[in-house]
Design a protein around this motif. Structure first.
Motif, short mmCIF file in Angstrom:
data_model
loop_
_atom_site.label_atom_id
_atom_site.label_comp_id
_atom_site.label_asym_id
_atom_site.label_seq_id
_atom_site.Cartn_x
_atom_site.Cartn_y
_atom_site.Cartn_z
N GLU A 124 -76.48 32.79 -45.47
CA GLU A 124 -76.25 34.09 -44.86
C GLU A 124 -77.37 34.51 -43.90
O GLU A 124 -77.12 34.81 -42.75
N GLY A 125 -78.59 34.59 -44.38
CA GLY A 125 -79.69 35.03 -43.51
C GLY A 125 -79.52 36.46 -43.04
O GLY A 125 -79.66 36.76 -41.85
N ALA A 126 -79.25 37.36 -43.98
CA ALA A 126 -78.87 38.74 -43.63
C ALA A 126 -79.92 39.50 -42.84
O ALA A 126 -79.59 40.36 -42.04
N CYS A 127 -81.19 39.20 -43.05
CA CYS A 127 -82.23 39.97 -42.34
C CYS A 127 -82.66 39.30 -41.04
O CYS A 127 -83.60 39.76 -40.40
N GLY A 128 -81.98 38.23 -40.68
CA GLY A 128 -82.30 37.58 -39.41
C GLY A 128 -83.63 36.85 -39.41
O GLY A 128 -84.24 36.65 -38.36
N GLY A 129 -84.10 36.46 -40.59
CA GLY A 129 -85.34 35.69 -40.66
C GLY A 129 -86.59 36.53 -40.79
O GLY A 129 -87.69 36.03 -40.57
N ASN A 130 -86.43 37.79 -41.16
CA ASN A 130 -87.59 38.69 -41.27
C ASN A 130 -88.15 38.77 -42.68
O ASN A 130 -88.91 39.68 -43.00
N MET A 131 -87.75 37.84 -43.53
CA MET A 131 -88.26 37.75 -44.90
C MET A 131 -88.05 39.06 -45.66
O MET A 131 -88.95 39.56 -46.33
N ALA A 132 -86.85 39.59 -45.55
CA ALA A 132 -86.56 40.87 -46.20
C ALA A 132 -85.27 40.84 -47.00
O ALA A 132 -84.74 41.89 -47.34
N CYS A 133 -84.71 39.62 -47.29
CA CYS A 133 -83.42 39.64 -47.98
C CYS A 133 -83.24 38.52 -49.01
O CYS A 133 -82.52 38.70 -49.96
N ALA A 134 -83.84 37.40 -48.83
CA ALA A 134 -83.70 36.23 -49.72
C ALA A 134 -82.30 35.61 -49.69
O ALA A 134 -81.99 34.78 -50.54
N THR A 135 -81.45 35.99 -48.75
CA THR A 135 -80.12 35.37 -48.68
C THR A 135 -80.15 34.00 -48.00
O THR A 135 -79.12 33.34 -47.87
N CYS A 136 -81.33 33.59 -47.57
CA CYS A 136 -81.48 32.23 -47.02
C CYS A 136 -82.10 31.30 -48.06
O CYS A 136 -82.58 30.22 -47.72
N HIS A 137 -82.04 31.73 -49.33
CA HIS A 137 -82.58 30.92 -50.43
C HIS A 137 -81.92 29.55 -50.47
O HIS A 137 -80.70 29.44 -50.35
N ILE A 143 -85.08 26.33 -40.72
CA ILE A 143 -83.94 25.76 -41.46
C ILE A 143 -82.76 26.73 -41.42
O ILE A 143 -81.60 26.31 -41.33
N LEU A 144 -83.04 28.03 -41.45
CA LEU A 144 -81.95 29.00 -41.33
C LEU A 144 -81.22 28.82 -40.01
O LEU A 144 -79.98 28.81 -39.96
N GLU A 145 -81.95 28.66 -38.92
CA GLU A 145 -81.32 28.48 -37.61
C GLU A 145 -80.50 27.19 -37.58
O GLU A 145 -79.40 27.16 -36.99
N ARG A 183 -87.04 27.71 -51.88
CA ARG A 183 -87.74 28.20 -50.68
C ARG A 183 -86.78 29.11 -49.91
O ARG A 183 -85.59 29.15 -50.16
N LEU A 184 -87.36 29.82 -48.93
CA LEU A 184 -86.55 30.60 -48.00
C LEU A 184 -86.34 29.78 -46.74
O LEU A 184 -87.31 29.32 -46.11
N GLY A 185 -85.08 29.61 -46.35
CA GLY A 185 -84.78 28.79 -45.18
C GLY A 185 -85.38 29.32 -43.89
O GLY A 185 -85.67 28.56 -42.97
N CYS A 186 -85.59 30.62 -43.82
CA CYS A 186 -86.13 31.19 -42.58
C CYS A 186 -87.63 30.96 -42.45
O CYS A 186 -88.19 31.26 -41.39
N GLN A 187 -88.26 30.43 -43.48
CA GLN A 187 -89.72 30.26 -43.44
C GLN A 187 -90.13 28.80 -43.29
O GLN A 187 -91.32 28.50 -43.27
FE1 FES Z 1 -83.79 37.13 -44.89
FE2 FES Z 1 -84.77 34.63 -44.85
S1 FES Z 1 -83.15 35.45 -43.68
S2 FES Z 1 -85.42 36.31 -46.04
#
Ligand code: FES
Length: 106
Positions: A36-49, A24-26, A82-86
């Motif tokens: 935002e997706g600051a960590c690029g989808g590595n589940m380390a930021c929560a900006t894809c909330h 979903i982030l992509e 949820r997190l969009g990157c997941q």
């Molecule tokens: Fe960082 Fe989803 S992009 S947790």
């Protein structure tokens, strides 16, 4: 091709075409959705909330423990956050409705 519907902070809906297997982030980034997706989808930021419309929540695979832990750090957390990157796009998610949290509310 499935479509994902984003409700942006200003209340406007954006219907975004999505490829199967994309996150979903992509999808959001490819369609100028303000995520935002600051960590690029590595589940380390929560900006894809994002917040999943409740009728869709149980359609999604359950969040992992790591995702749940990261969500604890998200501002504006809700029962259907949820997190969009997941979340990966599948045919079953055609028409999924998500809203962006009010991240910058004072
Ligand atoms: Fe960082 Fe989803 S992009 S947790």
């Amino acid at each position: 091709m499935p479509h994902i519907i984003f409700i942006e902070e200003n209340g406007m809906e954006k219907k975004a075409p999505a490829e199967l297997g994309q996150t979903i982030l992509e999808v959001a980034l490819a369609n100028d959705v303000n995520m935002e997706g600051a960590c690029g989808g590595n589940m380390a930021c929560a900006t894809c909330h994002l917040v999943v419309m409740s009728k869709w929540y149980d359609t999604l695979p359950k969040p992992s423990d790591d995702e749940s832990d990261m969500l604890e750090l998200a501002s504006g957390l809700t029962r259907t956050s949820r997190l969009g990157c997941q979340i990966k796009v599948t045919e079953e998610l055609d028409g999924l409705i998500l809203s962006l949290p009010k991240r910058f509310a004072s």
